[in-house]
Scaffold this motif. Structure first.
Motif, PDB file in Angstrom:
ATOM      1  N   GLY A 450       0.818  -1.208   0.000  1.00  0.00           N
ATOM      2  CA  GLY A 450       0.000   0.000   0.000  1.00  0.00           C
ATOM      3  C   GLY A 450       0.849   1.254   0.000  1.00  0.00           C
ATOM      4  O   GLY A 450       0.556   2.225  -0.716  1.00  0.00           O
ATOM      5  N   GLN A 451       1.930   1.263   0.777  1.00  0.00           N
ATOM      6  CA  GLN A 451       2.832   2.415   0.799  1.00  0.00           C
ATOM      7  C   GLN A 451       3.532   2.596  -0.544  1.00  0.00           C
ATOM      8  O   GLN A 451       3.759   3.724  -0.994  1.00  0.00           O
ATOM      9  CB  GLN A 451       3.852   2.248   1.914  1.00  0.00           C
ATOM     10  N   LEU A 452       3.860   1.485  -1.193  1.00  0.00           N
ATOM     11  CA  LEU A 452       4.495   1.572  -2.509  1.00  0.00           C
ATOM     12  C   LEU A 452       3.558   2.243  -3.515  1.00  0.00           C
ATOM     13  O   LEU A 452       3.971   3.136  -4.267  1.00  0.00           O
ATOM     14  CB  LEU A 452       4.884   0.172  -2.975  1.00  0.00           C
ATOM     15  N   LEU A 453       2.290   1.831  -3.525  1.00  0.00           N
ATOM     16  CA  LEU A 453       1.323   2.449  -4.437  1.00  0.00           C
ATOM     17  C   LEU A 453       1.091   3.917  -4.084  1.00  0.00           C
ATOM     18  O   LEU A 453       0.965   4.770  -4.977  1.00  0.00           O
ATOM     19  CB  LEU A 453      -0.006   1.690  -4.393  1.00  0.00           C
ATOM     20  N   ALA A 454       1.025   4.213  -2.781  1.00  0.00           N
ATOM     21  CA  ALA A 454       0.795   5.590  -2.360  1.00  0.00           C
ATOM     22  C   ALA A 454       1.948   6.505  -2.758  1.00  0.00           C
ATOM     23  O   ALA A 454       1.759   7.720  -2.902  1.00  0.00           O
ATOM     24  CB  ALA A 454       0.570   5.645  -0.846  1.00  0.00           C
ATOM     25  N   GLY A 455       3.144   5.938  -2.948  1.00  0.00           N
ATOM     26  CA  GLY A 455       4.293   6.731  -3.369  1.00  0.00           C
ATOM     27  C   GLY A 455       4.306   7.053  -4.845  1.00  0.00           C
ATOM     28  O   GLY A 455       5.130   7.859  -5.304  1.00  0.00           O
ATOM     29  N   LEU A 456       3.397   6.424  -5.623  1.00  0.00           N
ATOM     30  CA  LEU A 456       3.275   6.721  -7.054  1.00  0.00           C
ATOM     31  C   LEU A 456       2.127   7.705  -7.274  1.00  0.00           C
ATOM     32  O   LEU A 456       1.281   7.913  -6.411  1.00  0.00           O
ATOM     33  CB  LEU A 456       3.001   5.431  -7.844  1.00  0.00           C
ATOM     34  N   GLN A 457       2.109   8.299  -8.453  1.00  0.00           N
ATOM     35  CA  GLN A 457       1.025   9.207  -8.804  1.00  0.00           C
ATOM     36  C   GLN A 457      -0.112   8.420  -9.453  1.00  0.00           C
ATOM     37  O   GLN A 457       0.096   7.719 -10.439  1.00  0.00           O
ATOM     38  CB  GLN A 457       1.516  10.286  -9.773  1.00  0.00           C
ATOM     39  N   LEU A 458      -1.306   8.543  -8.897  1.00  0.00           N
ATOM     40  CA  LEU A 458      -2.467   7.848  -9.442  1.00  0.00           C
ATOM     41  C   LEU A 458      -3.019   8.645 -10.613  1.00  0.00           C
ATOM     42  O   LEU A 458      -3.506   9.769 -10.443  1.00  0.00           O
ATOM     43  CB  LEU A 458      -3.531   7.665  -8.357  1.00  0.00           C
ATOM     44  N   ASP A 459      -2.951   8.057 -11.814  1.00  0.00           N
ATOM     45  CA  ASP A 459      -3.411   8.747 -13.021  1.00  0.00           C
ATOM     46  C   ASP A 459      -4.910   8.581 -13.231  1.00  0.00           C
ATOM     47  O   ASP A 459      -5.620   9.552 -13.476  1.00  0.00           O
ATOM     48  CB  ASP A 459      -2.647   8.233 -14.248  1.00  0.00           C
ATOM     49  N   ARG A 460      -5.393   7.365 -13.169  1.00  0.00           N
ATOM     50  CA  ARG A 460      -6.826   7.141 -13.336  1.00  0.00           C
ATOM     51  C   ARG A 460      -7.192   5.774 -12.772  1.00  0.00           C
ATOM     52  O   ARG A 460      -6.331   4.914 -12.558  1.00  0.00           O
ATOM     53  CB  ARG A 460      -7.253   7.242 -14.797  1.00  0.00           C
ATOM     54  N   VAL A 461      -8.490   5.607 -12.539  1.00  0.00           N
ATOM     55  CA  VAL A 461      -9.031   4.374 -11.982  1.00  0.00           C
ATOM     56  C   VAL A 461     -10.130   3.876 -12.908  1.00  0.00           C
ATOM     57  O   VAL A 461     -10.856   4.667 -13.528  1.00  0.00           O
ATOM     58  CB  VAL A 461      -9.593   4.600 -10.558  1.00  0.00           C
TER      59      VAL A 461
END
Length: 631
Positions: A450-461
């Motif tokens: 979860g921390q790894l994903l939170a460290g990336l920029q979320l472009d779209r879902v």
């Protein structure tokens, strides 16, 4: 860390220990070193102050707290020589300041969380019944249950705490289960160890994975995960239930209605999109779309040839070379860090250098990018077969290796920020032996991923993406994950949908108009000399339909479950499904955190009296404790 108010003195005790830690840590930070007598007085006075706060003479609860304190501080103090009224330097063991800090920090953690801090993360118990036990396996736990005429490796310690504190980089999940639990196969494993240790010769290891010997050699563990993969491990608690659950995890059984369903989260490199057309390099290499446009997902049917000498999967026939050859490949041991040793990840008796049917479905649910504008895609993956490295190999074959998976094409530099291969077993559905109850185990996304994903920029879902469960709250990921409720069980039992009979009838109407089963591609049709099993199966389905309609007293009470039921059929040339398979939904509803699942086997009259017992399956969120001023 969240303070659990187990008693009225918890906060006072935590503040005391934190104060003592700060005192000696400041001393260390100044580069000072205490003489033996000064350090002995500090340790003794710390134990004395702890005893005064706990006050063991008050009642049974306080006495228990003092016994716990002695257990946590025994590396510093010999309590047989300890006298709170007078200092005896002999009661303080010969330790240095860093050791004192380490022990006090561990005790402080225990006071606040009631959990012993160890070198390795303790596996969480997702739930259990009389027949099954589901564990949330952390990374760096291996699933080497033996086989290949070898005995499982183990650390040979006597308690689970010793195992979790051992210096080895990896430890065995089955050894942890045997040391922690007392169910039948776990007890049998401890007896097996005694026989192994007492005999002058090595006990011969069975590799069938179905008999009593195998059940009591691996604590009843029925499935395997790679060393770096986290998530659900299912264990059979009884000898008679072991072969039944093991069969459910076989590839042939997963193709059946009522077969095990396994879902994973994987973070792949690049922008993954569902293809619009089918790419077929050979009858053994097919990649394309699956399902109607409204609910389409990607489908990978690439046969595997596993090379045990390199501990790596290769395509059996990708159309560019002779089937069974892989060209000039580099050795796994020389190039990869994430594959694990062969005897840690290998399936018992899995053949080498032969054609292995493999089928994977994937659904992109979120797209990310980093500061260098490199693209990543979060996939929800379902595997039908269960081959070694299947998800990692299949994603690599379609041009999107998993993050940090340098064995299958990812950059080795990714391990600087992604410490392990991003792969997590999120959800598993299976039948409990002898009860025909359908269980669903869910392992929330672990904190490190979860921390790894939170460290990336979320472009779209993805549109209408349901919410999945995670161990921690990540505000950046609130459109994908939500923190799970510790009061909600992570192992849940499901009944068949209320209209199961109608679903089967509709499926039979569709199938009755076909002369041969459709596998989705002309090259994968039934061969002229191949026996026509379709007519035989159709008769079986008609008989099963009668069984379904005999008694619907067990039907589900929820009417909403019907909405997510449809048809699922394999389009692979082999192996054929034995019964029609009902489709599982893409994910669980956001408001429930769970998925209505496939019905159990037709004989649904007999319902067991027991249900899943509620167990502790959470871990504590971290909050800071206000530090008192040191005078």
């Amino acid at each position: 860390m969240a303070v659990k108010k187990v008693s009225g003195f918890t906060k006072e005790l935590a503040d005391l220990v934190e104060d003592r830690i700060a005192m000696i840590q400041d001393y260390l930070n100044e580069g000072k070193a205490a003489c033996r007598s000064k350090l002995a007085r500090f340790v003794w006075s710390t134990a004395k102050k702890v005893r005064n706060v706990v006050n063991p003479e008050r009642d049974v609860q306080h006495k228990k707290a003092w016994e716990e304190a002695k257990g946590m501080l025994k590396e510093l103090v010999d309590f047989e020589l300890f006298n709170p009224c007078q200092l005896n330097e002999l009661c303080v063991k010969y330790v240095l300041e860093p050791k004192v800090v380490k022990v006090l920090v561990n005790y402080h953690h225990f006071v606040l969380t009631r959990q012993i801090k160890t070198r390795h993360t303790s596996p969480k118990l997702l739930g259990q019944t009389d027949e099954i036990l589901c564990i949330d396996k952390p990374p760096m736990f291996t699933c080497s249950y033996g086989g290949f005429s070898r005995l499982p490796h183990r650390a040979k310690v006597s308690t689970p705490t010793q195992l979790l504190n051992c210096e080895k980089a990896t430890i065995q999940i089955h050894e942890y289960l045997a040391l922690t639990y007392d169910y039948e196969t776990a007890s049998g494993t401890r007896e097996f160890w005694k026989q192994e240790d007492e005999e002058s010769w090595r006990v011969w290891a069975c590799g069938c994975g179905e008999c009593d010997s195998c059940a009591c050699m691996q604590s009843g563990c029925c499935n395997r995960l790679d060393k770096e993969t986290s998530g659900i491990v299912v264990a059979a608690k009884t000898r008679r239930g072991f072969p039944v659950i093991r069969k459910q995890f076989s590839t042939a059984h997963s193709l059946e209605a009522g077969g095990t369903e396994k879902f994973y989260f994987a973070l792949a490199r690049g922008q993954v999109k569902i293809p619009t057309t089918t790419q077929e390099r050979s009858p053994d290499w097919i990649h394309g779309p699956d399902g109607p446009p409204s609910n389409r997902r990607g489908r990978i049917q690439i046969a595997i040839r596993f090379d045990q000498s390199k501990w790596k999967a290769f395509p059996y026939n990708d159309g560019g070379m002779t089937p069974g050859q892989d060209g000039n490949e580099r050795s796994r041991k020389a190039t990869a860090t994430g594959g694990g040793d062969w005897d840690e990840d290998g399936e018992q008796g899995e053949p080498a250098n032969v054609r292995l049917f493999a089928l994977t479905f994937y659904d992109p649910i979120a797209w990310f990018s980093n500061d260098a504008n490199e693209k990543y895609t979060l996939l929800r993956v379902q595997i039908i077969s269960g081959r070694t490295h299947q998800i990692r190999f299949h994603c690599s074959e379609i041009g999107h290796p998993l993050v940090a998976d340098d064995l299958y094409g990812a950059s080795q530099s990714e391990r600087d920020w992604a410490k392990r291969v991003f792969l997590h077993s999120y959800q598993t559905k299976f039948l409990e032996p002898f009860s025909d109850k359908w269980y669903e185990a869910v392992s929330p996304l672990p904190e490190d991923l979860g921390q790894l994903l939170a460290g990336l920029q979320l472009d779209r879902v993805k549109e209408r993406c349901p919410l999945f469960l995670s161990r921690r709250k990540h505000s950046q990921l609130h459109r994908i994950f939500k923190p799970y409720d510790p009061d909600q069980e992570l192992l849940q039992v499901h009944a068949a949908p209320w209209n199961a009979r109608e679903i089967l009838q509709e499926k039979m109407k569709t199938l009755s108009g076909r002369n041969t089963p459709s596998w989705g591609n002309s090259t994968a049709q039934r061969q002229p000399n191949e026996p026509d099993k379709f007519s035989q199966n159709l008769q079986r389905w008609k008989w099963e339909d009668q069984c379904w309609g005999a008694d619907l007293s067990w039907r589900a009470t929820s009417m909403d479950e019907d909405e997510s039921w449809g048809t699922w059929e394999s389009k692979g040339a082999e192996p054929e499904p034995k019964r029609p398979r009902l489709e599982i939904p893409a994910a669980e509803p956001a408001n429930a955190g769970q998925v209505p699942c496939t019905p159990p086997y037709p004989d649904a009259k007999a319902q067991p009296k027991h249900t899943s017992r509620k167990v502790e399956h959470g871990d504590s969120s971290e909050t800071s404790v206000e530090k008192p001023e040191i005078v």
